[in-house]
Scaffold this motif. Sequence first.
Motif, mmCIF file in Angstrom:
data_model
loop_
_atom_site.group_PDB
_atom_site.id
_atom_site.type_symbol
_atom_site.label_atom_id
_atom_site.label_comp_id
_atom_site.label_asym_id
_atom_site.label_seq_id
_atom_site.Cartn_x
_atom_site.Cartn_y
_atom_site.Cartn_z
ATOM 1 N N LYS A 205 0.837 -1.207 0.000
ATOM 2 C CA LYS A 205 0.000 0.000 0.000
ATOM 3 C C LYS A 205 0.868 1.251 0.000
ATOM 4 C CE LYS A 205 -3.568 2.413 2.604
ATOM 5 N NZ LYS A 205 -4.422 2.407 3.792
ATOM 6 N N LYS A 206 1.877 1.275 0.854
ATOM 7 C CA LYS A 206 2.776 2.436 0.939
ATOM 8 C C LYS A 206 3.589 2.583 -0.347
ATOM 9 C CE LYS A 206 4.755 5.825 3.162
ATOM 10 N NZ LYS A 206 4.031 7.052 3.441
ATOM 11 N N VAL A 207 4.043 1.466 -0.916
ATOM 12 C CA VAL A 207 4.790 1.492 -2.179
ATOM 13 C C VAL A 207 3.939 2.136 -3.266
ATOM 14 C CG1 VAL A 207 5.761 0.062 -4.028
ATOM 15 C CG2 VAL A 207 6.286 -0.473 -1.653
ATOM 16 N N PRO B 228 -1.996 -3.454 -7.806
ATOM 17 C CA PRO B 228 -1.829 -4.473 -8.860
ATOM 18 C C PRO B 228 -0.717 -4.113 -9.852
ATOM 19 C CG PRO B 228 -4.160 -4.061 -8.490
ATOM 20 C CD PRO B 228 -3.408 -3.026 -7.706
ATOM 21 N N MET B 229 -0.550 -2.823 -10.146
ATOM 22 C CA MET B 229 0.521 -2.417 -11.063
ATOM 23 C C MET B 229 1.894 -2.677 -10.450
ATOM 24 S SD MET B 229 1.632 -1.428 -13.916
ATOM 25 C CE MET B 229 0.227 -0.854 -14.827
ATOM 26 N N VAL B 230 2.030 -2.476 -9.148
ATOM 27 C CA VAL B 230 3.294 -2.783 -8.470
ATOM 28 C C VAL B 230 3.643 -4.259 -8.701
ATOM 29 C CG1 VAL B 230 4.455 -3.021 -6.228
ATOM 30 C CG2 VAL B 230 3.109 -0.968 -6.719
ATOM 31 N N TYR B 231 2.688 -5.141 -8.460
ATOM 32 C CA TYR B 231 2.937 -6.572 -8.629
ATOM 33 C C TYR B 231 3.216 -6.931 -10.090
ATOM 34 C CZ TYR B 231 1.770 -7.436 -3.767
ATOM 35 O OH TYR B 231 1.779 -7.445 -2.403
ATOM 36 N N LYS B 232 2.546 -6.284 -11.015
ATOM 37 C CA LYS B 232 2.782 -6.510 -12.456
ATOM 38 C C LYS B 232 4.205 -6.099 -12.817
ATOM 39 C CE LYS B 232 1.692 -6.775 -16.960
ATOM 40 N NZ LYS B 232 2.739 -7.534 -17.591
ATOM 41 N N TRP C 228 8.758 -4.130 0.750
ATOM 42 C CA TRP C 228 9.809 -3.661 -0.145
ATOM 43 C C TRP C 228 10.770 -2.799 0.645
ATOM 44 C CZ3 TRP C 228 5.116 -4.993 -1.827
ATOM 45 C CH2 TRP C 228 5.008 -5.627 -3.060
ATOM 46 N N LEU C 229 12.029 -2.825 0.251
ATOM 47 C CA LEU C 229 12.999 -1.928 0.859
ATOM 48 C C LEU C 229 12.726 -0.511 0.374
ATOM 49 C CD1 LEU C 229 16.297 -3.928 0.518
ATOM 50 C CD2 LEU C 229 15.212 -3.219 2.637
ATOM 51 N N LYS C 230 12.622 0.401 1.312
ATOM 52 C CA LYS C 230 12.357 1.796 0.958
ATOM 53 C C LYS C 230 13.468 2.331 0.056
ATOM 54 C CE LYS C 230 10.720 6.070 3.027
ATOM 55 N NZ LYS C 230 10.424 6.743 4.307
ATOM 56 N N SER C 231 14.694 1.923 0.289
ATOM 57 C CA SER C 231 15.816 2.387 -0.537
ATOM 58 C C SER C 231 15.718 1.846 -1.969
ATOM 59 C CB SER C 231 17.148 1.982 0.091
ATOM 60 O OG SER C 231 17.242 0.573 0.214
#
Length: 92
Positions: free
Chosen positions: A24-26, A35-39, A59-62
Amino acid sequence: MDLNTRVNIKGEPISVDDEMISAKKVAELCGVSRPMVYKLVSDFMFPPKHKLTTTRVGWLKSDVAEWKRLGVDVFYRTYGETLRVRALKGVA
């Protein structure tokens, strides 16, 4: 390097100071849907997720900051093949 050692997008071991963030934060930080993040991850165009528990990933913030700095096309040209090879080997 031990196959169980988690590494960042640059292949460096993750330190205790590295912050993990949720999908969600990503999505909020990157201005895309979850869904676009996962794609993008599945297409090796975004940093890989890290399994935190049996039901949670992060996910790593960096790594996300590196993706934002480079943009999707340069990120893919820089890291895409490495991510594909890591995925084939089963390395995070």
